[in-house]
Design a protein around this motif. Structure first.
Motif, PDB file in Angstrom:
ATOM      1  N   ASN A 257       4.762   8.688  -5.484  1.00 49.93           N
ATOM      2  CA  ASN A 257       3.731   8.605  -5.846  1.00 49.93           C
ATOM      3  C   ASN A 257       2.873   9.359  -4.101  1.00 49.93           C
ATOM      4  OD1 ASN A 257       2.635   6.226  -6.957  1.00 49.93           O
ATOM      5  ND2 ASN A 257       4.552   5.179  -5.314  1.00 49.93           N
ATOM      6  N   GLY A 258       1.756   9.625  -4.752  1.00 53.83           N
ATOM      7  CA  GLY A 258       0.375  10.550  -3.984  1.00 53.83           C
ATOM      8  C   GLY A 258       0.458   9.941  -2.185  1.00 53.83           C
ATOM      9  N   GLY A 259      -0.229   9.248  -2.237  1.00 49.79           N
ATOM     10  CA  GLY A 259      -0.266   8.077  -1.414  1.00 49.79           C
ATOM     11  C   GLY A 259       0.516   7.471  -0.892  1.00 49.79           C
ATOM     12  N   LEU A 260      -0.122   6.215   0.144  1.00 48.41           N
ATOM     13  CA  LEU A 260       1.495   5.597  -0.360  1.00 48.41           C
ATOM     14  C   LEU A 260       2.331   4.968  -1.128  1.00 48.41           C
ATOM     15  CD1 LEU A 260      -1.109   3.638   2.697  1.00 48.41           C
ATOM     16  CD2 LEU A 260       1.093   5.009   3.117  1.00 48.41           C
ATOM     17  N   GLY A 261       3.819   4.157  -1.058  1.00 47.99           N
ATOM     18  CA  GLY A 261       4.436   3.519  -1.498  1.00 47.99           C
ATOM     19  C   GLY A 261       3.680   1.713  -2.001  1.00 47.99           C
ATOM     20  N   ILE A 262       2.880   1.148  -0.762  1.00 49.47           N
ATOM     21  CA  ILE A 262       2.367   0.413  -0.360  1.00 49.47           C
ATOM     22  C   ILE A 262       0.909   0.012   0.483  1.00 49.47           C
ATOM     23  CG2 ILE A 262       2.601  -2.619  -0.757  1.00 49.47           C
ATOM     24  CD1 ILE A 262       5.525  -1.524  -1.536  1.00 49.47           C
ATOM     25  N   LEU A 263       0.666  -0.014  -0.223  1.00 47.53           N
ATOM     26  CA  LEU A 263      -0.535  -0.980   0.659  1.00 47.53           C
ATOM     27  C   LEU A 263      -1.337  -2.196   0.675  1.00 47.53           C
ATOM     28  CD1 LEU A 263      -2.851  -0.267   3.457  1.00 47.53           C
ATOM     29  CD2 LEU A 263      -4.389   0.531   1.041  1.00 47.53           C
ATOM     30  N   VAL A 264      -1.250  -2.796   1.509  1.00 45.36           N
ATOM     31  CA  VAL A 264      -1.461  -4.373   1.882  1.00 45.36           C
ATOM     32  C   VAL A 264      -2.885  -4.171   2.795  1.00 45.36           C
ATOM     33  CG1 VAL A 264      -1.082  -6.549   2.477  1.00 45.36           C
ATOM     34  CG2 VAL A 264       0.675  -4.449   1.931  1.00 45.36           C
ATOM     35  N   PHE A 265      -3.881  -4.144   2.425  1.00 46.97           N
ATOM     36  CA  PHE A 265      -4.791  -5.041   2.957  1.00 46.97           C
ATOM     37  C   PHE A 265      -5.786  -6.085   2.684  1.00 46.97           C
ATOM     38  CE2 PHE A 265      -6.785  -3.149  -0.341  1.00 46.97           C
ATOM     39  CZ  PHE A 265      -8.154  -3.359  -0.890  1.00 46.97           C
ATOM     40  N   PHE A 266      -7.066  -6.216   3.985  1.00 45.63           N
ATOM     41  CA  PHE A 266      -7.749  -7.038   4.112  1.00 45.63           C
ATOM     42  C   PHE A 266      -7.427  -9.055   4.829  1.00 45.63           C
ATOM     43  CE2 PHE A 266     -11.357  -9.892   2.858  1.00 45.63           C
ATOM     44  CZ  PHE A 266     -12.561  -9.279   3.387  1.00 45.63           C
ATOM     45  N   LEU A 267      -7.716  -9.458   5.020  1.00 47.57           N
ATOM     46  CA  LEU A 267      -7.079 -10.928   5.653  1.00 47.57           C
ATOM     47  C   LEU A 267      -6.164 -11.751   4.524  1.00 47.57           C
ATOM     48  CD1 LEU A 267      -7.702 -12.915   7.995  1.00 47.57           C
ATOM     49  CD2 LEU A 267      -9.493 -13.695   6.628  1.00 47.57           C
ATOM     50  N   ASN A 268      -5.643 -11.856   4.174  1.00 43.18           N
ATOM     51  CA  ASN A 268      -4.489 -13.045   3.967  1.00 43.18           C
ATOM     52  C   ASN A 268      -3.917 -12.760   2.722  1.00 43.18           C
ATOM     53  OD1 ASN A 268      -4.795 -15.735   5.978  1.00 43.18           O
ATOM     54  ND2 ASN A 268      -6.255 -15.681   5.201  1.00 43.18           N
ATOM     55  N   THR A 269      -3.852 -11.258   2.701  1.00 45.77           N
ATOM     56  CA  THR A 269      -3.507 -10.573   1.357  1.00 45.77           C
ATOM     57  C   THR A 269      -1.724 -10.745   2.009  1.00 45.77           C
ATOM     58  OG1 THR A 269      -5.204  -9.582   1.196  1.00 45.77           O
ATOM     59  CG2 THR A 269      -3.218  -8.643   0.261  1.00 45.77           C
ATOM     60  N   LYS A 270      -1.260 -10.915   0.695  1.00 40.26           N
ATOM     61  CA  LYS A 270       0.130 -11.101   1.206  1.00 40.26           C
ATOM     62  C   LYS A 270       0.851 -10.173   0.196  1.00 40.26           C
ATOM     63  CE  LYS A 270      -0.181 -15.669   3.795  1.00 40.26           C
ATOM     64  NZ  LYS A 270      -1.726 -16.027   3.136  1.00 40.26           N
ATOM     65  N   VAL A 271       1.602  -9.151   0.936  1.00 37.56           N
ATOM     66  CA  VAL A 271       2.958  -8.687   0.264  1.00 37.56           C
ATOM     67  C   VAL A 271       4.999  -9.524   0.393  1.00 37.56           C
ATOM     68  CG1 VAL A 271       3.947  -6.827  -0.968  1.00 37.56           C
ATOM     69  CG2 VAL A 271       1.763  -6.840  -0.499  1.00 37.56           C
ATOM     70  N   ARG A 272       5.449  -9.708  -0.232  1.00 37.79           N
ATOM     71  CA  ARG A 272       6.781  -9.783  -0.020  1.00 37.79           C
ATOM     72  C   ARG A 272       7.447  -8.927  -0.823  1.00 37.79           C
ATOM     73  NH1 ARG A 272       9.597 -13.645   2.632  1.00 37.79           N
ATOM     74  NH2 ARG A 272       7.886 -15.074   1.612  1.00 37.79           N
ATOM     75  N   LEU A 273       9.078  -8.411   0.221  1.00 34.95           N
ATOM     76  CA  LEU A 273       8.915  -7.405  -0.496  1.00 34.95           C
ATOM     77  C   LEU A 273      10.843  -7.705  -0.414  1.00 34.95           C
ATOM     78  CD1 LEU A 273       8.088  -4.387   0.707  1.00 34.95           C
ATOM     79  CD2 LEU A 273       7.093  -5.144  -1.369  1.00 34.95           C
ATOM     80  N   ASP A 274      11.511  -7.804  -1.568  1.00 36.49           N
ATOM     81  CA  ASP A 274      12.644  -8.654  -1.419  1.00 36.49           C
ATOM     82  C   ASP A 274      13.287  -7.303  -2.326  1.00 36.49           C
ATOM     83  OD1 ASP A 274      15.738  -9.697  -1.179  1.00 36.49           O
ATOM     84  OD2 ASP A 274      15.091 -11.069  -2.279  1.00 36.49           O
ATOM     85  N   ALA A 275      15.004  -6.607  -1.612  1.00 36.00           N
ATOM     86  CA  ALA A 275      15.676  -5.639  -2.015  1.00 36.00           C
ATOM     87  C   ALA A 275      14.700  -4.514  -2.821  1.00 36.00           C
ATOM     88  CB  ALA A 275      16.433  -6.246  -2.628  1.00 36.00           C
ATOM     89  N   CYS A 276      13.894  -3.617  -2.918  1.00 32.66           N
ATOM     90  CA  CYS A 276      13.243  -3.238  -3.043  1.00 32.66           C
ATOM     91  C   CYS A 276      13.495  -1.503  -1.813  1.00 32.66           C
ATOM     92  CB  CYS A 276      11.575  -3.222  -2.678  1.00 32.66           C
ATOM     93  SG  CYS A 276      10.951  -4.376  -3.229  1.00 32.66           S
ATOM     94  N   THR A 277      13.446  -0.710  -2.951  1.00 33.61           N
ATOM     95  CA  THR A 277      13.125   0.862  -2.562  1.00 33.61           C
ATOM     96  C   THR A 277      11.957   1.443  -2.777  1.00 33.61           C
ATOM     97  OG1 THR A 277      15.115   0.691  -2.828  1.00 33.61           O
ATOM     98  CG2 THR A 277      14.331   3.057  -2.619  1.00 33.61           C
ATOM     99  N   VAL A 278      11.412   1.721  -1.175  1.00 30.98           N
ATOM    100  CA  VAL A 278       9.934   2.803  -1.194  1.00 30.98           C
ATOM    101  C   VAL A 278      10.341   4.322  -1.244  1.00 30.98           C
ATOM    102  CG1 VAL A 278       7.659   3.034  -0.128  1.00 30.98           C
ATOM    103  CG2 VAL A 278       8.879   0.307  -0.625  1.00 30.98           C
ATOM    104  N   VAL A 279      10.208   4.903  -1.667  1.00 25.59           N
ATOM    105  CA  VAL A 279      10.734   6.696  -0.541  1.00 25.59           C
ATOM    106  C   VAL A 279       9.998   7.400  -1.405  1.00 25.59           C
ATOM    107  CG1 VAL A 279      12.605   6.934  -2.630  1.00 25.59           C
ATOM    108  CG2 VAL A 279      12.413   7.265   0.112  1.00 25.59           C
ATOM    109  N   GLY A 280       9.566   8.285  -0.817  1.00 24.78           N
ATOM    110  CA  GLY A 280       8.852   9.674  -1.258  1.00 24.78           C
ATOM    111  C   GLY A 280       8.285   9.614  -1.344  1.00 24.78           C
TER     112      GLY A 280
END
Length: 149
Positions: free
Chosen positions: A109-132
């Motif tokens: 991706n041209g930016g981040l793989g994942i962006l989590v922002f703002f109060l009480n936003t939740k992201v859970r990653l389990d067995a994920c790949t973030v690369v390149g």
């Protein structure tokens, strides 16, 4: 709405606010074995207390963001997915959305793989790949919360 083995290709030509798939106003959508490719803005946009589930689905080459999840009680579940090749972030979650990813790849991706922002936003990653991804892997800011399992 349930989409199975469906291709959504090059949506939103001539519009700057378009998405391949939009789920809004308490909507519900399930995608299984699908591909969303070449959207002008977002591959998938989920907002306003909606529920979105995707399994074995790829979101590829969105001009801006692969998947945008916004708003209180908005819920997104991604299982064995791929968010790749977007002009900006693969996943952007904000404004108190909850996103759960299992066995999912965020790459090229041209930016981040994942962006989590703002109060009480939740992201859970389990067995994920973030690369390149051009700007980095994962960023949690402005009181966004990231869980890594």
């Amino acid at each position: 709405l349930t989409l199975t083995r469906t291709e959504v290709v090059a949506c939103g030509r001539g519009r700057t606010d378009a998405a391949g798939v939009v789920v809004t106003h308490r909507g519900k959508c399930v995608m299984e074995e699908c591909e969303v490719t070449g959207s002008v803005n977002y591959g998938v946009y989920v907002e306003k207390r909606s529920d979105f589930k995707m399994t074995d689905t790829k979101i590829d080459k969105s001009a801006k963001i692969g998947l945008m999840a916004m708003g209180r009680t908005t819920s997104v579940t991604i299982t064995r997915g791929a968010l790749t090749g977007s002009g900006s972030h693969g996943l952007r979650a904000g404004q108190q959305a909850f996103v759960s990813c299992n066995g999912t790849t965020f790459s090229q991706n041209g930016g981040l793989g994942i962006l989590v922002f703002f109060l009480n936003t939740k992201v859970r990653l389990d067995a994920c790949t973030v690369v390149g991804n051009t700007e980095g892997g994962v960023l949690a800011e402005m009181e966004g919360v990231l869980y890594l399992d």
